[in-house]
Scaffold this motif. Structure first.
Motif, PDB file in Angstrom:
ATOM      1  N   LEU A 114      -3.094  12.480   1.163  1.00 40.79           N
ATOM      2  CA  LEU A 114      -4.176  12.687   0.273  1.00 40.79           C
ATOM      3  C   LEU A 114      -5.391  11.953   0.695  1.00 40.79           C
ATOM      4  O   LEU A 114      -6.613  12.402   0.522  1.00 40.79           O
ATOM      5  N   PHE A 115      -5.273  10.879   1.550  1.00 37.09           N
ATOM      6  CA  PHE A 115      -6.284  10.169   2.146  1.00 37.09           C
ATOM      7  C   PHE A 115      -5.978  10.185   3.891  1.00 37.09           C
ATOM      8  O   PHE A 115      -5.681   8.986   4.178  1.00 37.09           O
ATOM      9  N   PRO A 116      -6.334  11.203   4.351  1.00 38.32           N
ATOM     10  CA  PRO A 116      -6.128  11.232   5.917  1.00 38.32           C
ATOM     11  C   PRO A 116      -7.273  10.530   6.599  1.00 38.32           C
ATOM     12  O   PRO A 116      -8.257  10.212   6.125  1.00 38.32           O
ATOM     13  N   ARG A 171      -5.688  14.711 -12.628  1.00 40.89           N
ATOM     14  CA  ARG A 171      -6.853  15.469 -12.347  1.00 40.89           C
ATOM     15  C   ARG A 171      -7.578  15.095 -11.003  1.00 40.89           C
ATOM     16  O   ARG A 171      -7.883  15.892 -10.154  1.00 40.89           O
ATOM     17  N   ALA A 172      -7.647  13.840 -10.738  1.00 40.85           N
ATOM     18  CA  ALA A 172      -8.154  13.227  -9.370  1.00 40.85           C
ATOM     19  C   ALA A 172      -7.404  13.789  -8.090  1.00 40.85           C
ATOM     20  O   ALA A 172      -7.874  14.004  -7.331  1.00 40.85           O
ATOM     21  N   ILE A 173      -6.039  13.642  -8.439  1.00 36.72           N
ATOM     22  CA  ILE A 173      -5.059  14.005  -7.350  1.00 36.72           C
ATOM     23  C   ILE A 173      -5.256  15.412  -7.089  1.00 36.72           C
ATOM     24  O   ILE A 173      -5.353  16.004  -5.942  1.00 36.72           O
ATOM     25  N   ALA A 174      -5.364  16.183  -8.170  1.00 38.89           N
ATOM     26  CA  ALA A 174      -5.446  17.720  -7.974  1.00 38.89           C
ATOM     27  C   ALA A 174      -6.938  17.951  -7.362  1.00 38.89           C
ATOM     28  O   ALA A 174      -6.750  18.963  -6.502  1.00 38.89           O
ATOM     29  N   VAL A 175      -7.996  17.303  -7.463  1.00 37.91           N
ATOM     30  CA  VAL A 175      -9.066  17.457  -6.848  1.00 37.91           C
ATOM     31  C   VAL A 175      -8.916  17.260  -5.048  1.00 37.91           C
ATOM     32  O   VAL A 175      -9.480  17.930  -4.528  1.00 37.91           O
ATOM     33  N   LEU A 176      -8.397  15.967  -5.157  1.00 37.66           N
ATOM     34  CA  LEU A 176      -8.125  15.753  -3.791  1.00 37.66           C
ATOM     35  C   LEU A 176      -7.412  16.740  -2.739  1.00 37.66           C
ATOM     36  O   LEU A 176      -7.480  17.201  -1.709  1.00 37.66           O
ATOM     37  N   GLU A 177      -6.017  17.436  -3.447  1.00 35.24           N
ATOM     38  CA  GLU A 177      -5.574  18.288  -2.766  1.00 35.24           C
ATOM     39  C   GLU A 177      -6.285  19.641  -2.620  1.00 35.24           C
ATOM     40  O   GLU A 177      -5.933  20.342  -1.605  1.00 35.24           O
ATOM     41  N   MET A 208       0.915  -1.125   0.068  1.00 32.75           N
ATOM     42  CA  MET A 208      -0.064  -0.007   0.127  1.00 32.75           C
ATOM     43  C   MET A 208       0.796   1.146   0.012  1.00 32.75           C
ATOM     44  O   MET A 208       1.809   1.242   0.546  1.00 32.75           O
ATOM     45  N   LEU A 209       0.716   2.167  -0.591  1.00 27.57           N
ATOM     46  CA  LEU A 209       1.196   3.562  -0.963  1.00 27.57           C
ATOM     47  C   LEU A 209       0.588   4.641   0.021  1.00 27.57           C
ATOM     48  O   LEU A 209      -0.708   4.510   0.377  1.00 27.57           O
ATOM     49  N   ASN A 210       1.558   5.552   0.339  1.00 32.06           N
ATOM     50  CA  ASN A 210       0.872   6.753   1.209  1.00 32.06           C
ATOM     51  C   ASN A 210       1.058   7.831   0.297  1.00 32.06           C
ATOM     52  O   ASN A 210       2.131   8.147   0.152  1.00 32.06           O
ATOM     53  N   LEU A 211      -0.012   8.388  -0.394  1.00 27.96           N
ATOM     54  CA  LEU A 211       0.337   9.496  -1.400  1.00 27.96           C
ATOM     55  C   LEU A 211       0.124  10.782  -0.493  1.00 27.96           C
ATOM     56  O   LEU A 211      -0.989  11.061   0.408  1.00 27.96           O
TER      57      LEU A 211
END
Length: 92
Positions: free
Chosen positions: A67-69, A53-59, A1-4
């Protein structure tokens, strides 16, 4: 699992979108000791623009570094837009 984390996606010189993150399982230092805080994955994933784009929305949704706290809290810095983000995308 990654921590983004914020800013985990960037575009390289060849125009590919690369996503980096921390991994924990099997993360060891040079002496073979476990690294509990994780290590950055040596080979980033190549992702498509939709992921970027999804990462930018999460930010934009919350101020947390992750990003997933587990918990989301808003701050003045977030409201003023001073947190690091993935580089802006060109309009379609």
């Amino acid at each position: 699992m990654l921590n983004l984390q914020r800013g985990c996606v960037e575009r390289n010189k060849a125009g590919l979108w690369l996503m980096k993150g921390l991994y924990f399982k099997g993360a060891e230092d040079e002496d073979g000791n476990k690294v509990p805080e994780g290590k950055i994955r040596p080979d980033p994933w190549v992702v498509i623009e939709t992921v970027t784009r999804a990462i930018a929305v999460l930010e934009r949704l919350h101020p947390n570094t992750l990003l997933f706290p587990a918990l989301i809290k808003h701050t003045v810095e977030f409201a003023n837009g001073v947190l690091p983000r993935t580089q802006p995308l060109a309009p379609r």
